[in-house]
Scaffold this active site. Structure first.
Site, PDB file in Angstrom:
ATOM      1  N   TYR A 154      17.838  29.158   9.526  1.00 38.35           N
ATOM      2  CA  TYR A 154      16.676  29.902  10.019  1.00 38.35           C
ATOM      3  C   TYR A 154      16.572  29.845  11.535  1.00 38.35           C
ATOM      4  CZ  TYR A 154      14.857  30.234   5.253  1.00 38.35           C
ATOM      5  OH  TYR A 154      14.688  30.520   3.930  1.00 38.35           O
TER       6      TYR A 154
ATOM      7  N   LYS B 126       0.850  -1.198   0.000  1.00 35.14           N
ATOM      8  CA  LYS B 126       0.000   0.000   0.000  1.00 35.14           C
ATOM      9  C   LYS B 126       0.884   1.247   0.000  1.00 35.14           C
ATOM     10  CE  LYS B 126      -0.322  -0.259   5.037  1.00 35.14           C
ATOM     11  NZ  LYS B 126      -1.159  -0.739   6.147  1.00 35.14           N
TER      12      LYS B 126
ATOM     13  N   ARG C  67     -10.755  -0.240  14.857  1.00 32.90           N
ATOM     14  CA  ARG C  67     -10.588   0.522  13.631  1.00 32.90           C
ATOM     15  C   ARG C  67     -11.588  -0.058  12.629  1.00 32.90           C
ATOM     16  NH1 ARG C  67      -4.481   1.160  11.357  1.00 32.90           N
ATOM     17  NH2 ARG C  67      -5.007  -0.903  10.582  1.00 32.90           N
TER      18      ARG C  67
ATOM     19  N   MET D 140      13.753  24.117   3.328  1.00 34.83           N
ATOM     20  CA  MET D 140      12.982  23.407   2.299  1.00 34.83           C
ATOM     21  C   MET D 140      13.870  22.568   1.389  1.00 34.83           C
ATOM     22  SD  MET D 140      10.410  24.866  -0.624  1.00 34.83           S
ATOM     23  CE  MET D 140       9.097  25.416   0.432  1.00 34.83           C
TER      24      MET D 140
END
Ligand SMILES: *Cc1c(COP(=O)(O)O)cnc(C)c1O
Length: 372
Positions: free
Chosen positions: A263, A35, A130, A311
């Site tokens: 940062y 999956k 679940r 990033m």
């Protein structure tokens, strides 16, 4: 030149990890759980390494179709079953087995027009809360399914909430066994953690606490992350990393005492030092939450990150690797050139998460190579 970052999927490691699972569940058939695009590795990329499994388990019809396109003719199981009636038509067309966890799915089967009955896995909620029928309603669901001409064989399935931890699986196993004792059908209960930690030994030796599982559903172990880290490392289980993320240093800086990095000036140098700037950031899937000190390998040698992950870049300490610099290879997780390994679980721990989340989050923009 493309930005110097890439991931590698290791076919041999996948094969090795499948063998580890097979050895721990010698009498069971193995669902290779693929999956989430094979836990971020890519279904097409892991297929060769995992085709020795007995079947593939996943959630999305699209992924099932891709497996058929690859030529896989064996079993495929939809772990959440059908979401609407049209999905059952796809199950017929692609010959998929599917989970039945609720009444609505039985209604869909009753309304499905087909001449070829379908193999289903009836799911019990044995305590995870679940998916699945609670034990008191399980038998009625089985009886209703068994009466449908659309249904072929019914297998019995449940999922453990604590296979990786101290609570273990004994409680849910007892619930499952009591409620299924006189029902026919193959059993399918164990995930990776249950396979490795609660293996049923042929001689009935210690550790034999799980139910007989005719089918086991192995995901994370196949990808070389430990299902119960930090109790056991991947190496403890004999698992090898199936994914490596590596990038190169694209700049270096020399810091004086008191200089800061990145940062928020989150790292402050307490002495003069050299740092490397690596072409990997959170937009590549490297967790922004990783603090100063998260392990990395620079030219196969252990080092650490410094300051905030941005990033597209992060900073690493070059103090332990004085010969490294521009162009040096940095392993963010996985296997480095000289067989050094940085377990994905160690990086995940620094990010307060699991290897699962890191591998699934590998970004689309990172090119992936498959290595044999
Ligand atoms: C994802 C999943 C698995 C695989 O679990 P791992 O911990 O990765 O081995 C097994 N069963 C079900 C129902 C799942 O959704």
């Amino acid at each position: 030149m493309p930005r110097p970052i890439h991931a590698v999927v290791h076919t041999q490691a996948l094969r090795n990890n499948l063998r580890v699972v097979q050895r721990s569940a010698p009498d069971a058939r193995i669902w290779a759980v693929v999956k989430a695009n094979a836990y971020g590795h890519g279904i097409e990329r892991v297929f060769e390494g995992l085709r020795g499994a007995d079947g593939f388990a996943l959630l999305d019809l699209d992924e099932a179709q891709r497996l058929r396109t690859l030529g896989w003719r064996g079993p495929i199981l939809l772990l959440e079953g059908a979401f609407d009636l049209r999905d059952l038509e796809w199950c017929s067309r692609l010959d998929l087995w599917h989970t039945v966890h609720c009444e609505a799915q039985i209604d869909m089967l009753a309304a499905h027009k087909t001449n070829v009955p379908q193999r289903v896995f009836l799911k019990m909620n044995s305590g995870m809360n679940r998916l699945g029928f609670v034990p008191s309603q399980y038998r009625a669901a089985w009886t209703r399914l068994n009466a449908l001409p659309q249904v072929d064989e019914i297998s019995l399935m449940t999922h453990f909430s604590d296979a990786d931890g101290p609570r273990g699986i004994a409680h849910q196993s007892a619930v499952f066994e009591a409620a299924t004792a006189d029902l026919p059908g193959e059993r399918c209960t164990n995930n990776s953690a249950a396979v490795l930690r609660h293996a049923i030994h042929a001689d009935g030796a210690a550790g034999a606490v799980g139910p007989a599982s005719d089918w086991v559903r192995a995901g994370i172990a196949l990808y070389g992350s430990s299902p119960d880290h930090p109790a056991h490392s991947a190496a403890d289980w004999g698992l090898q990393p199936a994914m490596t993320l590596c990038a190169r240093i694209i700049a270096t800086q020399t810091l004086e005492l008191g200089d800061t990095v990145g940062y928020g000036s989150a790292f402050v140098a307490d002495r003069p030092m050299r740092i490397g700037i690596v072409a990997c950031g959170y937009a590549d899937g490297y967790p922004r939450i990783c603090p100063t000190g998260t392990p990395v390998l620079v030219d196969c040698m252990p080092s650490r990150t410094l300051g905030r992950v941005s990033m597209d870049m992060l900073a690493v300490d070059l103090t332990p690797v004085p010969l490294s610099g521009d162009g040096s290879e940095v392993t963010l997780w996985g296997a480095a050139a000289n067989a050094a390994v940085l377990p994905i679980d160690d990086v995940a721990a620094a990010a307060q998460t699991l290897g699962y989340e890191l591998m699934c989050a590998l970004a689309q923009r990172v090119p992936v190579q498959v290595e044999n």
